[in-house]
Write a protein that holds these residues in place. Structure first.
Motif, PDB file in Angstrom:
ATOM      1  N   PHE A 152       0.841  -1.200   0.000  1.00 15.86           N
ATOM      2  CA  PHE A 152       0.000   0.000   0.000  1.00 15.86           C
ATOM      3  C   PHE A 152       0.875   1.249   0.000  1.00 15.86           C
ATOM      4  CE2 PHE A 152      -2.392   3.417   1.936  1.00 15.86           C
ATOM      5  CZ  PHE A 152      -3.606   3.344   1.270  1.00 15.86           C
ATOM      6  N   TRP A 153       1.945   1.236   0.777  1.00 17.18           N
ATOM      7  CA  TRP A 153       2.881   2.366   0.824  1.00 17.18           C
ATOM      8  C   TRP A 153       3.417   2.662  -0.580  1.00 17.18           C
ATOM      9  CZ3 TRP A 153       5.123   6.054   3.955  1.00 17.18           C
ATOM     10  CH2 TRP A 153       6.328   6.607   3.504  1.00 17.18           C
ATOM     11  N   GLN A 154       3.888   1.649  -1.265  1.00 15.56           N
ATOM     12  CA  GLN A 154       4.506   1.840  -2.572  1.00 15.56           C
ATOM     13  C   GLN A 154       3.531   2.444  -3.577  1.00 15.56           C
ATOM     14  OE1 GLN A 154       7.661   1.551  -3.155  1.00 15.56           O
ATOM     15  NE2 GLN A 154       8.108   0.727  -1.116  1.00 15.56           N
ATOM     16  N   HIS A 155       2.263   2.055  -3.511  1.00 15.09           N
ATOM     17  CA  HIS A 155       1.299   2.482  -4.526  1.00 15.09           C
ATOM     18  C   HIS A 155       0.520   3.743  -4.144  1.00 15.09           C
ATOM     19  CE1 HIS A 155       1.829  -0.985  -7.172  1.00 15.09           C
ATOM     20  NE2 HIS A 155       1.895  -1.730  -6.085  1.00 15.09           N
ATOM     21  N   ALA A 156       0.390   4.035  -2.846  1.00 16.92           N
ATOM     22  CA  ALA A 156      -0.484   5.148  -2.445  1.00 16.92           C
ATOM     23  C   ALA A 156       0.232   6.275  -1.721  1.00 16.92           C
ATOM     24  CB  ALA A 156      -1.614   4.616  -1.551  1.00 16.92           C
ATOM     25  N   VAL A 157       1.327   5.988  -1.018  1.00 17.57           N
ATOM     26  CA  VAL A 157       1.954   7.005  -0.175  1.00 17.57           C
ATOM     27  C   VAL A 157       3.321   7.435  -0.689  1.00 17.57           C
ATOM     28  CG1 VAL A 157       2.699   7.595   2.166  1.00 17.57           C
ATOM     29  CG2 VAL A 157       0.715   6.108   1.829  1.00 17.57           C
ATOM     30  N   ALA A 158       4.152   6.491  -1.113  1.00 20.79           N
ATOM     31  CA  ALA A 158       5.532   6.799  -1.506  1.00 20.79           C
ATOM     32  C   ALA A 158       5.637   7.906  -2.564  1.00 20.79           C
ATOM     33  CB  ALA A 158       6.224   5.524  -1.994  1.00 20.79           C
ATOM     34  N   PRO A 159       4.757   7.946  -3.585  1.00 20.92           N
ATOM     35  CA  PRO A 159       4.907   8.994  -4.611  1.00 20.92           C
ATOM     36  C   PRO A 159       4.801  10.412  -4.062  1.00 20.92           C
ATOM     37  CG  PRO A 159       3.483   7.234  -5.403  1.00 20.92           C
ATOM     38  CD  PRO A 159       3.705   6.979  -3.934  1.00 20.92           C
ATOM     39  N   ARG A 160       4.122  10.609  -2.949  1.00 24.55           N
ATOM     40  CA  ARG A 160       3.963  11.957  -2.402  1.00 24.55           C
ATOM     41  C   ARG A 160       4.716  12.146  -1.083  1.00 24.55           C
ATOM     42  NH1 ARG A 160      -1.344   9.718  -1.969  1.00 24.55           N
ATOM     43  NH2 ARG A 160      -2.076  11.054  -3.631  1.00 24.55           N
ATOM     44  N   TRP A 161       5.479  11.140  -0.649  1.00 26.16           N
ATOM     45  CA  TRP A 161       6.062  11.195   0.687  1.00 26.16           C
ATOM     46  C   TRP A 161       7.082  12.325   0.848  1.00 26.16           C
ATOM     47  CZ3 TRP A 161       5.308  10.614   5.437  1.00 26.16           C
ATOM     48  CH2 TRP A 161       6.333  10.541   6.355  1.00 26.16           C
ATOM     49  N   ALA A 162       7.931  12.594  -0.161  1.00 23.42           N
ATOM     50  CA  ALA A 162       8.958  13.627  -0.019  1.00 23.42           C
ATOM     51  C   ALA A 162       8.324  14.984   0.281  1.00 23.42           C
ATOM     52  CB  ALA A 162       9.812  13.700  -1.288  1.00 23.42           C
ATOM     53  N   ALA A 163       7.269  15.328  -0.446  1.00 17.66           N
ATOM     54  CA  ALA A 163       6.597  16.609  -0.214  1.00 17.66           C
ATOM     55  C   ALA A 163       5.907  16.632   1.143  1.00 17.66           C
ATOM     56  CB  ALA A 163       5.594  16.890  -1.328  1.00 17.66           C
ATOM     57  N   LEU A 164       5.264  15.523   1.508  1.00 19.24           N
ATOM     58  CA  LEU A 164       4.583  15.454   2.795  1.00 19.24           C
ATOM     59  C   LEU A 164       5.581  15.544   3.945  1.00 19.24           C
ATOM     60  CD1 LEU A 164       1.948  12.660   2.098  1.00 19.24           C
ATOM     61  CD2 LEU A 164       1.528  15.115   2.314  1.00 19.24           C
ATOM     62  N   GLU A 165       6.722  14.885   3.799  1.00 24.10           N
ATOM     63  CA  GLU A 165       7.734  14.913   4.853  1.00 24.10           C
ATOM     64  C   GLU A 165       8.230  16.341   5.091  1.00 24.10           C
ATOM     65  OE1 GLU A 165      11.531  12.159   6.131  1.00 24.10           O
ATOM     66  OE2 GLU A 165      11.290  12.692   4.012  1.00 24.10           O
ATOM     67  N   ARG A 166       8.432  17.099   4.021  1.00 22.47           N
ATOM     68  CA  ARG A 166       8.861  18.496   4.176  1.00 22.47           C
ATOM     69  C   ARG A 166       7.798  19.306   4.912  1.00 22.47           C
ATOM     70  NH1 ARG A 166      10.753  17.644  -1.155  1.00 22.47           N
ATOM     71  NH2 ARG A 166       8.866  18.620  -2.024  1.00 22.47           N
ATOM     72  N   ALA A 167       6.533  19.081   4.588  1.00 16.12           N
ATOM     73  CA  ALA A 167       5.451  19.820   5.239  1.00 16.12           C
ATOM     74  C   ALA A 167       5.350  19.466   6.716  1.00 16.12           C
ATOM     75  CB  ALA A 167       4.126  19.539   4.534  1.00 16.12           C
ATOM     76  N   LEU A 168       5.503  18.191   7.061  1.00 13.39           N
ATOM     77  CA  LEU A 168       5.430  17.763   8.458  1.00 13.39           C
ATOM     78  C   LEU A 168       6.612  18.318   9.259  1.00 13.39           C
ATOM     79  CD1 LEU A 168       4.329  14.049   7.951  1.00 13.39           C
ATOM     80  CD2 LEU A 168       2.885  15.999   8.559  1.00 13.39           C
ATOM     81  N   GLU A 169       7.790  18.323   8.664  1.00 13.90           N
ATOM     82  CA  GLU A 169       8.955  18.885   9.340  1.00 13.90           C
ATOM     83  C   GLU A 169       8.784  20.386   9.547  1.00 13.90           C
ATOM     84  OE1 GLU A 169      12.421  17.608   7.113  1.00 13.90           O
ATOM     85  OE2 GLU A 169      12.832  16.168   8.713  1.00 13.90           O
ATOM     86  N   SER A 170       8.149  21.051   8.597  1.00 11.80           N
ATOM     87  CA  SER A 170       7.890  22.484   8.736  1.00 11.80           C
ATOM     88  C   SER A 170       6.986  22.753   9.935  1.00 11.80           C
ATOM     89  CB  SER A 170       7.247  23.024   7.457  1.00 11.80           C
ATOM     90  OG  SER A 170       6.910  24.391   7.601  1.00 11.80           O
ATOM     91  N   ASP A 171       5.989  21.892  10.150  1.00 13.61           N
ATOM     92  CA  ASP A 171       5.113  22.064  11.305  1.00 13.61           C
ATOM     93  C   ASP A 171       5.875  21.837  12.606  1.00 13.61           C
ATOM     94  OD1 ASP A 171       2.141  22.237  12.300  1.00 13.61           O
ATOM     95  OD2 ASP A 171       3.059  20.563  13.387  1.00 13.61           O
ATOM     96  N   ILE A 172       6.753  20.837  12.633  1.00 15.98           N
ATOM     97  CA  ILE A 172       7.545  20.587  13.844  1.00 15.98           C
ATOM     98  C   ILE A 172       8.431  21.788  14.146  1.00 15.98           C
ATOM     99  CG2 ILE A 172       9.413  19.172  14.787  1.00 15.98           C
ATOM    100  CD1 ILE A 172       8.166  16.774  13.418  1.00 15.98           C
ATOM    101  N   THR A 173       8.984  22.421  13.112  1.00 16.07           N
ATOM    102  CA  THR A 173       9.790  23.632  13.316  1.00 16.07           C
ATOM    103  C   THR A 173       8.951  24.736  13.938  1.00 16.07           C
ATOM    104  OG1 THR A 173      11.235  23.088  11.448  1.00 16.07           O
ATOM    105  CG2 THR A 173      11.175  25.395  12.160  1.00 16.07           C
ATOM    106  N   ARG A 174       7.721  24.873  13.456  1.00 17.51           N
ATOM    107  CA  ARG A 174       6.826  25.899  14.026  1.00 17.51           C
ATOM    108  C   ARG A 174       6.524  25.604  15.490  1.00 17.51           C
ATOM    109  NH1 ARG A 174       1.345  26.672  14.662  1.00 17.51           N
ATOM    110  NH2 ARG A 174       0.870  24.601  13.812  1.00 17.51           N
ATOM    111  N   GLN A 175       6.271  24.343  15.812  1.00 18.66           N
ATOM    112  CA  GLN A 175       5.990  23.978  17.201  1.00 18.66           C
ATOM    113  C   GLN A 175       7.221  24.200  18.081  1.00 18.66           C
ATOM    114  OE1 GLN A 175       2.986  23.521  17.859  1.00 18.66           O
ATOM    115  NE2 GLN A 175       2.120  22.923  15.872  1.00 18.66           N
TER     116      GLN A 175
END
Length: 335
Positions: A152-175
């Motif tokens: 499921f990861w390979q087909h549904a999540v991996a293609p967008r993970w790099a962008a999502l990871e940057r967004a999640l890290e940005s939120d952690i920086t804000r916190q």
């Protein structure tokens, strides 16, 4: 109300972490939403159907109040890889697997929405197979779930993970900036409007009741694929995992508008903390706002019939109105 004991001495152990396992599990569970409510849910159902991921489909059709904790393992580092966490799932202690899957099958409220990607008879067959594997070999069940999560990861999540990871890290920086300015105890109310740290405990304003004690600390994990605050408290000893939603502009995010989009994020946050009478000064301290800003929003909430006020001595106390309670109950995202 949920309470998690967290004395001031344990705040030093609170940390943030990214978790691919949390994201892939949250994305899978989006398949349990009615088709019209979530683009991510439609994508989830497509992947589960096309790749015949029956064990994950059975989980989507399970109980809504509880998810086996071994499927959201504690991140061993700040940003573990997905295969490291899938290995954690596949090698979870057999006693933990049995205990948590038994709780999953025997408690809670069965979802009314059935899986449209599997015929009822086939879904029942898969669910029965999951139960039989639990009775015969817990390790085999965990390994099968890990393999399906990987696909499921390979087909549904991996293609967008790099962008999502940057967004999640940005939120952690804000916190982290909030922690630097106001201290660790102040960050919780910024993670979700229903969350606060008071009287040496984390409090989650929700329809569920519970009290978590003995947890060494709390790990805070942002998620782009969940629309709710989720607490993963171990049935045995271990850290609690608190998953909080982060709004990310992603093609697969849910359709429609949240209550925050309608009344504003600040007013929604204030409403959640008006679960008991509070003064303007208390709310200003909780939300890191000026008293005048809080007073402005409270005046608007009172005018809309969402807050009531009463005088007690020299203080004016605000609390949610019955109309606000009903509104929050309909839009509640926890559970």
């Amino acid at each position: 109300m949920l309470r998690i004991d967290l004395p001031a001495a344990q705040l030093a152990g609170v940390r943030f972490a990214l978790s691919p396992a949390v994201e892939v599990t949250s994305a899978v569970l989006a398949g349990a939403l009615p088709p019209a409510r979530s683009r991510l849910g439609r994508e989830t159902r497509r992947v589960l159907r096309e790749h015949r991921l029956g064990h994950l489909a059975a989980l989507c059709n399970g109980y809504s109040a509880y998810l086996p904790e071994f499927l959201t393992p504690r991140p061993p580092s700040y940003a573990p890889g997905v295969h490291e966490q899938l290995h954690q799932i596949a090698t979870a202690p057999t006693g933990q697997i049995r205990q948590e899957m038994t709780a999953f099958f025997s408690g809670g409220r069965w979802r009314q929405h059935r899986c449209p990607w599997l015929p009822p008879a086939e879904l029942q067959e898969v669910s029965d197979a999951v139960r039989r594997r639990l009775e015969v070999e817990e390790r085999d069940l965990a390994e099968r779930l890990a393999k399906e999560l990987d696909r499921f990861w390979q087909h549904a999540v991996a293609p967008r993970w790099a962008a999502l990871e940057r967004a999640l890290e940005s939120d952690i920086t804000r916190q982290s900036q909030i922690i630097a300015r106001h201290g660790v105890g102040a960050v919780f109310s910024s993670l979700h409007p229903s969350l606060s740290w008071e009287q040496e405990a984390l409090e989650i304003d929700t329809r569920y009741e519970g009290h978590v004690t003995g947890t060494p600390t709390v790990l805070l994990v942002p998620s782009a694929f969940t629309g709710r605050l989720a607490l993963c408290a171990p049935l045995q000893e271990g850290d609690s995992l608190l998953i909080y939603p982060v709004r990310v502009m992603d093609p697969a995010e849910p359709d429609g508008h949240s209550l925050a989009d309608v009344i504003g994020h600040t007013r929604l946050a204030l409403l959640h903390h008006l679960n008991k009478p509070r003064t303007t000064a208390e709310l200003a301290q909780l939300h890191h706002l000026t008293a005048s800003t809080v007073s402005y929003h409270l005046t608007r909430l009172h005018g809309a019939g969402l807050a009531i006020r009463q005088r007690k001595g020299r203080s004016v106390l605000y609390q949610r109105s019955p109309a606000a309670n009903a509104l929050l109950s309909r839009s509640e995202t926890f559970g």
